[in-house]
Design an enzyme around this catalytic site. Structure first.
Site, mmCIF file in Angstrom:
data_model
loop_
_atom_site.group_PDB
_atom_site.id
_atom_site.type_symbol
_atom_site.label_atom_id
_atom_site.label_comp_id
_atom_site.label_asym_id
_atom_site.label_seq_id
_atom_site.Cartn_x
_atom_site.Cartn_y
_atom_site.Cartn_z
ATOM 1 N N ALA A 20 9.021 1.124 -5.645
ATOM 2 C CA ALA A 20 7.749 1.355 -6.345
ATOM 3 C C ALA A 20 7.564 2.829 -6.665
ATOM 4 O O ALA A 20 7.171 3.186 -7.790
ATOM 5 C CB ALA A 20 6.589 0.830 -5.507
ATOM 6 N N GLY A 47 12.172 -0.547 1.614
ATOM 7 C CA GLY A 47 12.859 -0.691 0.322
ATOM 8 C C GLY A 47 11.895 -0.875 -0.827
ATOM 9 O O GLY A 47 12.074 -0.303 -1.913
ATOM 10 N N CYS A 48 10.852 -1.653 -0.598
ATOM 11 C CA CYS A 48 9.871 -1.921 -1.663
ATOM 12 C C CYS A 48 9.053 -0.671 -1.980
ATOM 13 O O CYS A 48 8.714 -0.430 -3.134
ATOM 14 C CB CYS A 48 8.970 -3.091 -1.263
ATOM 15 S SG CYS A 48 9.890 -4.626 -1.045
ATOM 16 N N THR A 49 8.771 0.116 -0.955
ATOM 17 C CA THR A 49 8.032 1.363 -1.172
ATOM 18 C C THR A 49 8.876 2.334 -1.982
ATOM 19 O O THR A 49 8.396 2.938 -2.952
ATOM 20 C CB THR A 49 7.624 1.984 0.172
ATOM 21 O OG1 THR A 49 6.751 1.072 0.846
ATOM 22 C CG2 THR A 49 6.925 3.323 -0.023
ATOM 23 N N LYS A 101 7.982 -7.526 -0.476
ATOM 24 C CA LYS A 101 6.804 -7.315 0.370
ATOM 25 C C LYS A 101 6.240 -5.918 0.196
ATOM 26 O O LYS A 101 6.972 -4.933 0.226
ATOM 27 C CB LYS A 101 7.217 -7.521 1.836
ATOM 28 C CG LYS A 101 6.093 -7.479 2.819
ATOM 29 C CD LYS A 101 5.735 -8.877 3.266
ATOM 30 C CE LYS A 101 4.616 -8.870 4.273
ATOM 31 N NZ LYS A 101 3.325 -9.191 3.715
#
Length: 166
Positions: A55, A50-52, A45
């Site tokens: 990335a 975590g995704c930030t 998402k």
């Protein structure tokens, strides 16, 4: 619960081609990147902690930039979400949308997962390193974000050494 999925591509085998749009509506295909390493990272998402971090680690990794690897993020988020996420964190690589997660299912990146003891259905955080010839070099099927971009860069180094001089 096994981390591998029967649908997961295997090292040395051609990676499945895809045709997925980025936030601007441009379609990206694996064949567009022939001759380059491709880091295809799958994340659950946009704009979550975590995704930030993942990335931004890919964005900031000097070794990956030095290798000239194409970095492509894939989630089921829509173009508007990808645009906001990419702009907020100055992400210089495409974020691809897999609406309905058909491609993610094909490569084993969508399905049952266990998060903090709770079994759910959804997108698994995984990364696939695809070689210049379009074959899978290495996959990470249960990504731990800390240090992951460095591990991917090291795998490129190892694969380049194994292939020998170009």
């Amino acid at each position: 619960m096994s981390d591998a999925s029967p649908a997961s591509p295997q090292p040395g085998q051609p990676f499945p081609d895809f045709a997925l749009p980025d936030a601007q509506g441009q379609t990206h295909r694996l064949s567009d990147y022939a001759g380059r390493y491709v880091v295809l990272y799958v994340y659950p998402k946009d704009d979550t902690p975590g995704c930030t971090k993942e990335a931004c680690d890919f964005r900031d990794n000097a070794l990956l930039r030095g290798h000239g690897a194409a970095i492509l993020g894939v989630s089921a988020d829509d173009a508007e979400s990808h645009t906001k996420f990419a702009e907020k964190y100055s992400l210089p690589f495409p974020l691809l949308s897999d609406d309905g997660a058909a491609f993610l299912r094909q490569i084993g990146s969508y399905g049952t997962k266990n998060m903090y003891g709770k079994v759910t259905e959804g997108i698994k955080r995984q990364t696939f390193l695809i070689g210049p010839d379009g074959a899978l070099v290495k996959s990470w099927l249960a990504v731990k974000v800390d240090g992951h971009a460095d591990h991917v860069a090291a795998a490129i180094d190892k694969d380049r050494a194994a292939r020998g001089p170009a």
